[in-house]
Design a protein around this motif. Structure first.
Motif, PDB file in Angstrom:
ATOM      1  N   ALA A   1       0.562  -1.239  -0.030  1.00 34.31           N
ATOM      2  CA  ALA A   1       0.029  -0.028   0.048  1.00 34.31           C
ATOM      3  C   ALA A   1       0.818   1.346   0.090  1.00 34.31           C
ATOM      4  O   ALA A   1       1.986   1.500   0.697  1.00 34.31           O
ATOM      5  N   GLU A   2       0.511   2.373  -0.733  1.00 36.72           N
ATOM      6  CA  GLU A   2       1.281   3.398  -0.913  1.00 36.72           C
ATOM      7  C   GLU A   2       0.243   4.597  -1.099  1.00 36.72           C
ATOM      8  O   GLU A   2      -0.496   4.781  -2.167  1.00 36.72           O
ATOM      9  N   GLY A   3       0.119   5.382   0.249  1.00 33.55           N
ATOM     10  CA  GLY A   3      -1.047   6.269  -0.247  1.00 33.55           C
ATOM     11  C   GLY A   3      -2.347   5.862  -0.317  1.00 33.55           C
ATOM     12  O   GLY A   3      -2.910   4.727   0.507  1.00 33.55           O
ATOM     13  N   ASP A   4      -3.206   6.203  -1.517  1.00 32.47           N
ATOM     14  CA  ASP A   4      -4.465   5.869  -1.785  1.00 32.47           C
ATOM     15  C   ASP A   4      -4.168   4.535  -2.657  1.00 32.47           C
ATOM     16  O   ASP A   4      -5.353   4.116  -2.798  1.00 32.47           O
ATOM     17  N   TYR A   5      -3.038   4.135  -3.058  1.00 31.15           N
ATOM     18  CA  TYR A   5      -2.880   2.911  -3.803  1.00 31.15           C
ATOM     19  C   TYR A   5      -2.611   1.694  -3.181  1.00 31.15           C
ATOM     20  O   TYR A   5      -1.809   1.804  -2.244  1.00 31.15           O
ATOM     21  N   THR A   6      -3.139   0.599  -3.736  1.00 38.79           N
ATOM     22  CA  THR A   6      -2.552  -0.817  -3.191  1.00 38.79           C
ATOM     23  C   THR A   6      -2.268  -1.685  -4.306  1.00 38.79           C
ATOM     24  O   THR A   6      -3.112  -1.860  -5.284  1.00 38.79           O
ATOM     25  N   LEU A   7      -0.897  -1.997  -4.460  1.00 39.88           N
ATOM     26  CA  LEU A   7      -0.570  -2.826  -5.630  1.00 39.88           C
ATOM     27  C   LEU A   7      -0.608  -4.412  -4.994  1.00 39.88           C
ATOM     28  O   LEU A   7      -0.077  -4.612  -3.888  1.00 39.88           O
ATOM     29  N   THR A   8      -1.025  -5.358  -5.905  1.00 38.09           N
ATOM     30  CA  THR A   8      -0.983  -6.798  -5.592  1.00 38.09           C
ATOM     31  C   THR A   8      -0.492  -7.294  -6.528  1.00 38.09           C
ATOM     32  O   THR A   8      -0.547  -6.914  -7.999  1.00 38.09           O
ATOM     33  N   SER A   9       0.402  -8.328  -6.398  1.00 39.18           N
ATOM     34  CA  SER A   9       1.501  -9.071  -7.482  1.00 39.18           C
ATOM     35  C   SER A   9       1.628 -10.359  -7.085  1.00 39.18           C
ATOM     36  O   SER A   9       1.738 -10.685  -6.139  1.00 39.18           O
ATOM     37  N   ASN A  10       1.896 -11.036  -8.217  1.00 36.83           N
ATOM     38  CA  ASN A  10       2.225 -12.535  -7.928  1.00 36.83           C
ATOM     39  C   ASN A  10       3.162 -12.974  -8.976  1.00 36.83           C
ATOM     40  O   ASN A  10       2.512 -13.198 -10.288  1.00 36.83           O
TER      41      ASN A  10
END
Length: 280
Positions: free
Chosen positions: A195-204
């Motif tokens: 999570a960074e600020g208002d954004y959430t990154l998901t990766s696999n």
């Protein structure tokens, strides 16, 4: 006061100072004071990074003097090398700490703290604060470029890249229309979530997919009862790709293993990758 020449004394003083700060920072009478603490802590992390590098170099420089408790020089030299490697790894992690502190300081610096709370406006509810809309979902070759970017430059660079898919209200409207709104960011057990600020990154990397979500405050509707159901999470497992007006990402070197078994992806489409941009 620091001696600037006695590492033992200065290390003890730094430890004591941090203990004092941990106690003193439990409460702030004036939240604006946190900005100055941000600056001091960022400088402290930079200095700590230098200390770790210098500790590692000392272990490497004096390997010839290293022995274990039984007087075995090869074993002692190996331990010195291993310690230096761990110290360098710790320093690399501190680089990320520094970047996060710097980003937090930037956000904090944009706040104008008022003497008293604003009682004319209701604060966002917990329900509103825990809604996310999907900005983009990539898999296959499209995701490979972003996964390579994560490996090369870190998750922060990947988030900045994927923000290019966010068209603000247009993206939000498309997410609401297609049901890509979640109480929590949808993620599998093996997904990496940042999570960074208002954004959430998901990766696999193993499954070969990556997605970006954005916080969307939704004030509670007083006309609804407490039994209102939460948005369905079926979109997380059965995404319906929407047109994307950004050019395709270039082909990557990575070949995602087990892509055909991706629970997060939609129905199999042979070797064609699926991109879910949320532009209308």
């Amino acid at each position: 006061m620091p001696t600037f020449h006695d590492p033992l004394a200065d290390a003890a003083e730094a430890s004591e100072a941090l203990r004092g700060l941990a106690h003193a920072s439990r409460t702030f009478d004036n939240p604006a004071d946190t900005y100055a603490v941000f600056g001091d802590m960022t400088a402290a992390v930079r200095s700590l990074r230098q200390v770790l590098d210098q500790l590692a170099n000392t272990h490497l420089t004096h390997r010839a003097r290293a022995h274990d408790d039984h007087g075995d020089h090869p074993a002692g030299a190996d331990s010195a090398l291993a310690a230096a490697d761990e110290l360098h790894q710790a320093g690399t992690l501190l680089d990320q700490v520094h970047d996060r502190l710097d980003a937090a300081s930037g956000h904090s610096g944009r706040i104008a703290w008022h003497p008293e709370p604003d009682l004319t406006q209701e604060p966002p509810s917990e329900t509103a604060a825990r809604r996310w809309v999907s900005v983009v979902f990539l898999q296959g070759e499209d995701a490979d470029e972003v996964l390579d970017l994560i490996d090369r430059d870190g998750t922060g660079a990947a988030i900045e890249h994927l923000k290019g898919f966010d068209y603000g209200d247009e993206t939000t409207a498309a997410a609401l229309e297609n049901g890509y709104v979640y109480d929590e960011p949808p993620a599998g057990t093996l997904d990496h979530v940042v999570a960074e600020g208002d954004y959430t990154l998901t990766s696999n990397a193993a499954m070969g997919h990556v997605s970006l979500l954005r916080v969307h405050p939704v004030p509670p509707d007083p006309s609804l009862t407490d039994t209102t159901t939460a948005p369905s999470r079926d979109a997380a497992t059965n995404p319906r790709p929407a047109p994307d007006r950004r050019p395709p990402l270039p082909q990557s070197r990575r070949t995602p293993p087990g892509a055909e078994k991706d629970w997060f992806a939609g129905p199999s489409r042979a070797t064609t990758s699926v991109r879910r941009g949320l532009s209308l």
